[in-house]
Design a protein around this motif. Sequence first.
Motif, PDB file in Angstrom:
ATOM      1  N   HIS A  38       0.832  -1.203   0.000  1.00  0.00           N
ATOM      2  CA  HIS A  38       0.000   0.000   0.000  1.00  0.00           C
ATOM      3  C   HIS A  38       0.868   1.254   0.000  1.00  0.00           C
ATOM      4  CE1 HIS A  38       0.984   0.532   4.189  1.00  0.00           C
ATOM      5  NE2 HIS A  38       0.973  -0.780   4.231  1.00  0.00           N
ATOM      6  N   GLY A  39       0.209   2.395  -0.128  1.00  0.00           N
ATOM      7  CA  GLY A  39       0.927   3.643  -0.382  1.00  0.00           C
ATOM      8  C   GLY A  39       1.729   4.192   0.767  1.00  0.00           C
ATOM      9  N   THR A  40       1.412   3.795   2.014  1.00  0.00           N
ATOM     10  CA  THR A  40       2.198   4.332   3.119  1.00  0.00           C
ATOM     11  C   THR A  40       3.213   3.302   3.634  1.00  0.00           C
ATOM     12  OG1 THR A  40       0.336   3.736   4.510  1.00  0.00           O
ATOM     13  CG2 THR A  40       0.611   6.058   4.011  1.00  0.00           C
ATOM     14  N   SER A  41       3.442   2.262   2.838  1.00  0.00           N
ATOM     15  CA  SER A  41       4.374   1.225   3.283  1.00  0.00           C
ATOM     16  C   SER A  41       5.813   1.715   3.160  1.00  0.00           C
ATOM     17  CB  SER A  41       4.192  -0.022   2.428  1.00  0.00           C
ATOM     18  OG  SER A  41       4.520   0.264   1.099  1.00  0.00           O
ATOM     19  N   GLU A  42       6.700   0.965   3.771  1.00  0.00           N
ATOM     20  CA  GLU A  42       8.110   1.329   3.713  1.00  0.00           C
ATOM     21  C   GLU A  42       8.637   1.187   2.287  1.00  0.00           C
ATOM     22  OE1 GLU A  42      10.373  -0.569   6.702  1.00  0.00           O
ATOM     23  OE2 GLU A  42      12.257   0.370   6.109  1.00  0.00           O
ATOM     24  N   GLU A  43       8.118   0.153   1.604  1.00  0.00           N
ATOM     25  CA  GLU A  43       8.567  -0.072   0.225  1.00  0.00           C
ATOM     26  C   GLU A  43       8.219   1.130  -0.655  1.00  0.00           C
ATOM     27  OE1 GLU A  43       7.708  -4.000  -1.754  1.00  0.00           O
ATOM     28  OE2 GLU A  43       6.857  -2.641  -3.223  1.00  0.00           O
ATOM     29  N   ALA A  44       6.992   1.633  -0.502  1.00  0.00           N
ATOM     30  CA  ALA A  44       6.578   2.798  -1.290  1.00  0.00           C
ATOM     31  C   ALA A  44       7.444   3.995  -0.970  1.00  0.00           C
ATOM     32  CB  ALA A  44       5.113   3.121  -1.012  1.00  0.00           C
ATOM     33  N   TYR A  45       7.757   4.147   0.288  1.00  0.00           N
ATOM     34  CA  TYR A  45       8.591   5.280   0.692  1.00  0.00           C
ATOM     35  C   TYR A  45       9.981   5.176   0.091  1.00  0.00           C
ATOM     36  CZ  TYR A  45      11.690   8.016   3.625  1.00  0.00           C
ATOM     37  OH  TYR A  45      12.648   8.875   4.048  1.00  0.00           O
ATOM     38  N   GLU A  46      10.569   3.957   0.186  1.00  0.00           N
ATOM     39  CA  GLU A  46      11.934   3.773  -0.296  1.00  0.00           C
ATOM     40  C   GLU A  46      12.020   4.008  -1.804  1.00  0.00           C
ATOM     41  OE1 GLU A  46      14.689   3.379   1.314  1.00  0.00           O
ATOM     42  OE2 GLU A  46      13.795   3.199   3.309  1.00  0.00           O
ATOM     43  N   GLN A  47      10.972   3.576  -2.523  1.00  0.00           N
ATOM     44  CA  GLN A  47      11.030   3.702  -3.981  1.00  0.00           C
ATOM     45  C   GLN A  47      10.801   5.120  -4.465  1.00  0.00           C
ATOM     46  OE1 GLN A  47       8.867   1.003  -6.413  1.00  0.00           O
ATOM     47  NE2 GLN A  47       9.626  -0.791  -5.338  1.00  0.00           N
ATOM     48  N   THR A  48      10.127   5.933  -3.668  1.00  0.00           N
ATOM     49  CA  THR A  48       9.769   7.261  -4.165  1.00  0.00           C
ATOM     50  C   THR A  48      10.480   8.392  -3.432  1.00  0.00           C
ATOM     51  OG1 THR A  48       7.901   7.340  -2.666  1.00  0.00           O
ATOM     52  CG2 THR A  48       7.477   6.536  -4.879  1.00  0.00           C
ATOM     53  N   LYS A  49      11.349   8.059  -2.469  1.00  0.00           N
ATOM     54  CA  LYS A  49      11.919   9.156  -1.686  1.00  0.00           C
ATOM     55  C   LYS A  49      12.940   9.957  -2.473  1.00  0.00           C
ATOM     56  CE  LYS A  49      15.557   6.557   0.606  1.00  0.00           C
ATOM     57  NZ  LYS A  49      16.064   6.050   1.858  1.00  0.00           N
ATOM     58  N   LYS A  50      13.553   9.328  -3.486  1.00  0.00           N
ATOM     59  CA  LYS A  50      14.465  10.085  -4.342  1.00  0.00           C
ATOM     60  C   LYS A  50      13.631  11.094  -5.114  1.00  0.00           C
ATOM     61  CE  LYS A  50      17.782   6.441  -4.923  1.00  0.00           C
ATOM     62  NZ  LYS A  50      18.040   5.290  -5.741  1.00  0.00           N
ATOM     63  N   ARG A  51      14.152  12.284  -5.196  1.00  0.00           N
ATOM     64  CA  ARG A  51      13.380  13.347  -5.833  1.00  0.00           C
ATOM     65  C   ARG A  51      13.330  13.141  -7.349  1.00  0.00           C
ATOM     66  NH1 ARG A  51      12.608  17.485  -1.959  1.00  0.00           N
ATOM     67  NH2 ARG A  51      12.064  16.210  -0.191  1.00  0.00           N
ATOM     68  N   VAL A  52      12.300  12.440  -7.789  1.00  0.00           N
ATOM     69  CA  VAL A  52      12.085  12.315  -9.214  1.00  0.00           C
ATOM     70  C   VAL A  52      11.376  13.599  -9.642  1.00  0.00           C
ATOM     71  CG1 VAL A  52      11.354  10.710 -10.982  1.00  0.00           C
ATOM     72  CG2 VAL A  52      11.519   9.948  -8.631  1.00  0.00           C
ATOM     73  N   LYS A  53      11.789  14.155 -10.758  1.00  0.00           N
ATOM     74  CA  LYS A  53      11.208  15.432 -11.156  1.00  0.00           C
ATOM     75  C   LYS A  53       9.835  15.226 -11.762  1.00  0.00           C
ATOM     76  CE  LYS A  53      14.973  18.627 -11.593  1.00  0.00           C
ATOM     77  NZ  LYS A  53      15.837  19.405 -12.463  1.00  0.00           N
ATOM     78  N   HIS A  54       8.839  15.660 -11.062  1.00  0.00           N
ATOM     79  CA  HIS A  54       7.478  15.614 -11.582  1.00  0.00           C
ATOM     80  C   HIS A  54       7.117  17.018 -12.027  1.00  0.00           C
ATOM     81  CE1 HIS A  54       3.106  15.323 -11.576  1.00  0.00           C
ATOM     82  NE2 HIS A  54       3.311  14.048 -11.843  1.00  0.00           N
ATOM     83  N   PRO A  55       6.449  17.173 -13.185  1.00  0.00           N
ATOM     84  CA  PRO A  55       6.154  18.537 -13.657  1.00  0.00           C
ATOM     85  C   PRO A  55       5.326  19.359 -12.671  1.00  0.00           C
ATOM     86  CG  PRO A  55       5.121  16.845 -15.029  1.00  0.00           C
ATOM     87  CD  PRO A  55       6.117  16.163 -14.192  1.00  0.00           C
ATOM     88  N   LEU A  56       4.544  18.673 -11.827  1.00  0.00           N
ATOM     89  CA  LEU A  56       3.716  19.429 -10.883  1.00  0.00           C
ATOM     90  C   LEU A  56       4.448  19.729  -9.570  1.00  0.00           C
ATOM     91  CD1 LEU A  56       0.124  17.932 -11.074  1.00  0.00           C
ATOM     92  CD2 LEU A  56       0.834  20.204 -11.716  1.00  0.00           C
ATOM     93  N   ALA A  57       5.623  19.121  -9.394  1.00  0.00           N
ATOM     94  CA  ALA A  57       6.290  19.229  -8.091  1.00  0.00           C
ATOM     95  C   ALA A  57       6.583  20.668  -7.645  1.00  0.00           C
ATOM     96  CB  ALA A  57       7.566  18.391  -8.096  1.00  0.00           C
ATOM     97  N   PRO A  58       7.037  21.578  -8.547  1.00  0.00           N
ATOM     98  CA  PRO A  58       7.328  22.935  -8.065  1.00  0.00           C
ATOM     99  C   PRO A  58       6.095  23.692  -7.588  1.00  0.00           C
ATOM    100  CG  PRO A  58       8.229  22.589 -10.271  1.00  0.00           C
ATOM    101  CD  PRO A  58       7.356  21.446  -9.974  1.00  0.00           C
ATOM    102  N   LEU A  59       4.913  23.176  -7.915  1.00  0.00           N
ATOM    103  CA  LEU A  59       3.690  23.899  -7.564  1.00  0.00           C
ATOM    104  C   LEU A  59       3.330  23.780  -6.091  1.00  0.00           C
ATOM    105  CD1 LEU A  59       3.215  23.767 -10.705  1.00  0.00           C
ATOM    106  CD2 LEU A  59       0.838  23.698 -10.155  1.00  0.00           C
ATOM    107  N   PHE A  60       3.751  22.677  -5.473  1.00  0.00           N
ATOM    108  CA  PHE A  60       3.235  22.427  -4.127  1.00  0.00           C
ATOM    109  C   PHE A  60       4.132  23.030  -3.057  1.00  0.00           C
ATOM    110  CE2 PHE A  60       1.200  19.302  -6.796  1.00  0.00           C
ATOM    111  CZ  PHE A  60      -0.103  19.605  -6.503  1.00  0.00           C
ATOM    112  N   ALA A  61       4.432  24.296  -3.241  1.00  0.00           N
ATOM    113  CA  ALA A  61       5.095  25.075  -2.192  1.00  0.00           C
ATOM    114  C   ALA A  61       4.218  26.302  -1.989  1.00  0.00           C
ATOM    115  CB  ALA A  61       6.489  25.475  -2.640  1.00  0.00           C
ATOM    116  N   GLY A  62       4.125  26.735  -0.764  1.00  0.00           N
ATOM    117  CA  GLY A  62       3.264  27.881  -0.500  1.00  0.00           C
ATOM    118  C   GLY A  62       1.824  27.458  -0.309  1.00  0.00           C
ATOM    119  N   PRO A  63       0.915  28.428  -0.215  1.00  0.00           N
ATOM    120  CA  PRO A  63      -0.483  28.101   0.042  1.00  0.00           C
ATOM    121  C   PRO A  63      -1.184  27.584  -1.203  1.00  0.00           C
ATOM    122  CG  PRO A  63      -0.204  30.463  -0.133  1.00  0.00           C
ATOM    123  CD  PRO A  63       1.150  29.871  -0.290  1.00  0.00           C
TER     124      PRO A  63
END
Lengths: 300, 103
Positions: A142-167
Motif C-alpha cells: 500500500h501507499g504508506t508502506s516502507e517499500e513505497a517510501y523507499e522507492q519514491t523518496k528520491k526526488r524524481v522530477k514531476h512537472p507538478l512538483a514545483p507547484l506544491f510550495a506555499g499556500p
Amino acid sequence: MPPRLSFPPLSARIGQPTSVLSAGRSYATANYAPPNPAMAQYAPTQPPSHRAADSRKTQLHRTYLSLLRSTPLMLVFQHNNLKATEWTALRRELLMALSKLSGKGEVDEVASGIRVHVLRGAVFSAAMRVAEYYDPNGGKQHGTSEEAYEQTKKRVKHPLAPLFAGPVGVVVFPVFSPTHLKTVMDVMFPEGRAVKGMDPAAVSGLQKLVLLAARVDGHVATGKLGGGRVLDGSMVRWASGLPGFERLRGQLVGMLQSVGGAELVRALEAIPLGVVRTVDAHRKVLSGELEGEGEKKEEA
Amino acid sequence: MITRYLASAKISFDPFSRGGKTARIFAALLPPDARATGMKVATVVLDRQRRAAAAPAPAGVVELVFKDGRELRLDTTRMSVADVVEEVDRHSRGLARREELAG
C-alpha cells in the motif's frame, strides 16, 4: 511462551499466604497471549504504515493518495490570504452555481462530488510521487508502506512538483464533465470580471485565487493509474469551453449522417441491440432450464 | 514585510518552474485586505510554452510601485523570498522614517 508476569518459583512460594486474587491472576496469565509486536504497531482496520499511523501527516498522506487515485480531474490553485468569511462565501456561491446545473429535485452526482481542498504541500507532493511512480511500477504494497517510501523518496522530477510550495489548494472532480468544469471556472477563476450578482465577500475572495495548473487522468477507473497528465491554465480554460458529452455525441452523429455515414451509425446502434437480444435469449433459455429442473425435482 | 507604502504590485510567474516559486510566494505575503485598502494587485500566470519560446524570459518577476512613486522591478528567478522582502523593506523603512519625522 513465557508468562508476562514473572512469578517466583513454586518452592519459594510455599508457606506464603495465598489469596483468591492471586489465584485469579495466575489463571489470567495462563490464558493471556501477548499480541505480536509487529501487529500491535497499527490499528487493526488499517495496514501497517511506515510512519506513525496515528500522526496527522500519515492520515493526510492516505487522504491525498486516495484523492489522487480516484479523481480524473484536479485543478491546482494558489490561495493568497483568504479570510474565513471569504472562503465560506466562495464555497456557498460554488454550491449554488452547481445546484443550478440540475433540475429541481434531481440529485447531481457529479456536482455533489466536487470538493475544494486546501493542501499540505509537502505531504501532497510525497503522495503524488507514490501515485505517479510507485503504483505503475507494480507497487505490491500500500501507499504508506516502507517499500513505497523507499522507492519514491528520491526526488524524481514531476512537472507538478514545483507547484506544491506555499499556500496551495485543489478542486477535485469525480468525473470529467465540461459543463461542471465551466461552472467551477466561472465562479472561482473567471477570466476578467466575476459573475454578476455574486456575494462581495466571494468576489474579494476569488481575486486572491490564482489557477496554476491541472492534473488530468491517472486514476484507477480508466486503468491509467499513475499516468496523470499536466495541463496549464490556458488548456484548462480551453477544456472548460467544450460542450458537454451529450452535445458532442449529438454533433458526431449529425456529422456522420450528413457525410453519408448513416450506415455506420446504424451498425454502431446494431451492436447494443444485438447484445440485448442475445442476453435476453440466453435468459429465456436459462429460465426454461431452471423450470425444467424444478419439475424434475418435484417428480423425484 | 511592510506593505503600507505599496501602491501597486504586479507579480508574474511561471508556476511550472522552480524560479517562479519566489514570486508566487511573494503574492501570498500581501495582507488579506490589500485590495480593500487601495493597493492594486495583479497576478499574471505566464504561459509555459510561450515562456519557453522566448528563452531568456525570467520565470518570476515582481514589479512594485511605492506610494512616493518609486518603482522597483525584481527578477526573482534566483532570489529567495527573504531577499525580496529585504529589498522591499529597505525602501519602506525609509518612507516610514520620513513619515515619522514629518508628523
